[in-house]
Design an enzyme around this catalytic site. Sequence first.
Site, PDB file in Angstrom:
ATOM      1  CD  GLU A  64     -10.496   1.252 -10.663  1.00 53.76           C
ATOM      2  OE1 GLU A  64     -10.905   1.587  -9.532  1.00 53.76           O
ATOM      3  OE2 GLU A  64     -10.800   0.173 -11.204  1.00 53.76           O
ATOM      4  CB  ALA A  86     -10.904   3.613   2.624  1.00 56.48           C
ATOM      5  CB  ILE A  88     -14.412  -1.098   4.266  1.00 56.53           C
ATOM      6  CG1 ILE A  88     -13.707   0.253   4.473  1.00 56.53           C
ATOM      7  CG2 ILE A  88     -15.150  -1.538   5.531  1.00 56.53           C
ATOM      8  CD1 ILE A  88     -14.617   1.413   4.797  1.00 56.53           C
ATOM      9  CG  HIS A  94     -14.197  -8.047  -4.948  1.00 59.41           C
ATOM     10  ND1 HIS A  94     -15.543  -7.816  -4.928  1.00 59.41           N
ATOM     11  CD2 HIS A  94     -13.648  -6.946  -5.468  1.00 59.41           C
ATOM     12  CE1 HIS A  94     -15.790  -6.623  -5.411  1.00 59.41           C
ATOM     13  NE2 HIS A  94     -14.662  -6.061  -5.744  1.00 59.41           N
ATOM     14  NE  ARG A 133      -6.447   0.999  11.615  1.00 61.99           N
ATOM     15  CZ  ARG A 133      -7.245   0.528  12.553  1.00 61.99           C
ATOM     16  NH1 ARG A 133      -8.458   1.066  12.722  1.00 61.99           N
ATOM     17  NH2 ARG A 133      -6.870  -0.461  13.340  1.00 61.99           N
TER      18      ARG A 133
END
Length: 156
Positions: A64, A86, A88, A94, A133
């Site tokens: 989004e 993020a 992951i 997908h 990160r």
Amino acid sequence: MTSSSSGVRYDGTLRGDGLRVAIACARFNDLVTERLLEGARDGLLRHGVDEASVSVIWVPGAFELPLVSLRAAQSGEYDAVIALGAVIRGETGHYEQVAGQCAAGLMRAQLDTGIPVVFGVLATDTLDQAMARAGGKAGNKGFEAALTGQLPKPAV
Ligand code: INI
């Protein structure tokens, strides 16, 4: 802009004074994205952006981010948009579609509007890598996104 015998050099600046910034932030993996948001705010405020000039817009997930970033960029209210998310791999089948469409949509938003849309979206294999990160041992991608700075506007 600076001129020398070798030509004209255009460079960005890290001065944030007077800038109005929208941060679009994905709720999905909010353990990570809350930290990215903290890093981005820190980076902006340390470089002169006024706290009152920073708006945060939450969206469900990275997929989004492009639409909301586009709307923010089109609004005329902001000088730049920072998109934080993020994605992951371990958590989705997908991954490629979400991460790829997010990146492509954010690029389109900035090219269609001429307003910088900064790519502060992590795409990692594991939650540990994402956490590293997002303020861990590999820095904070949100802070880095805030330091993308003002892009140069070459004369045409
Ligand atoms: N959204 C993310 O931001 N990160 C992810 O890792 C993720 N996974 O794993 O699927 C994710 N999915 C949700 C997606 O962004 C949309 O919100 C959802 O598909 C509704 O459009």
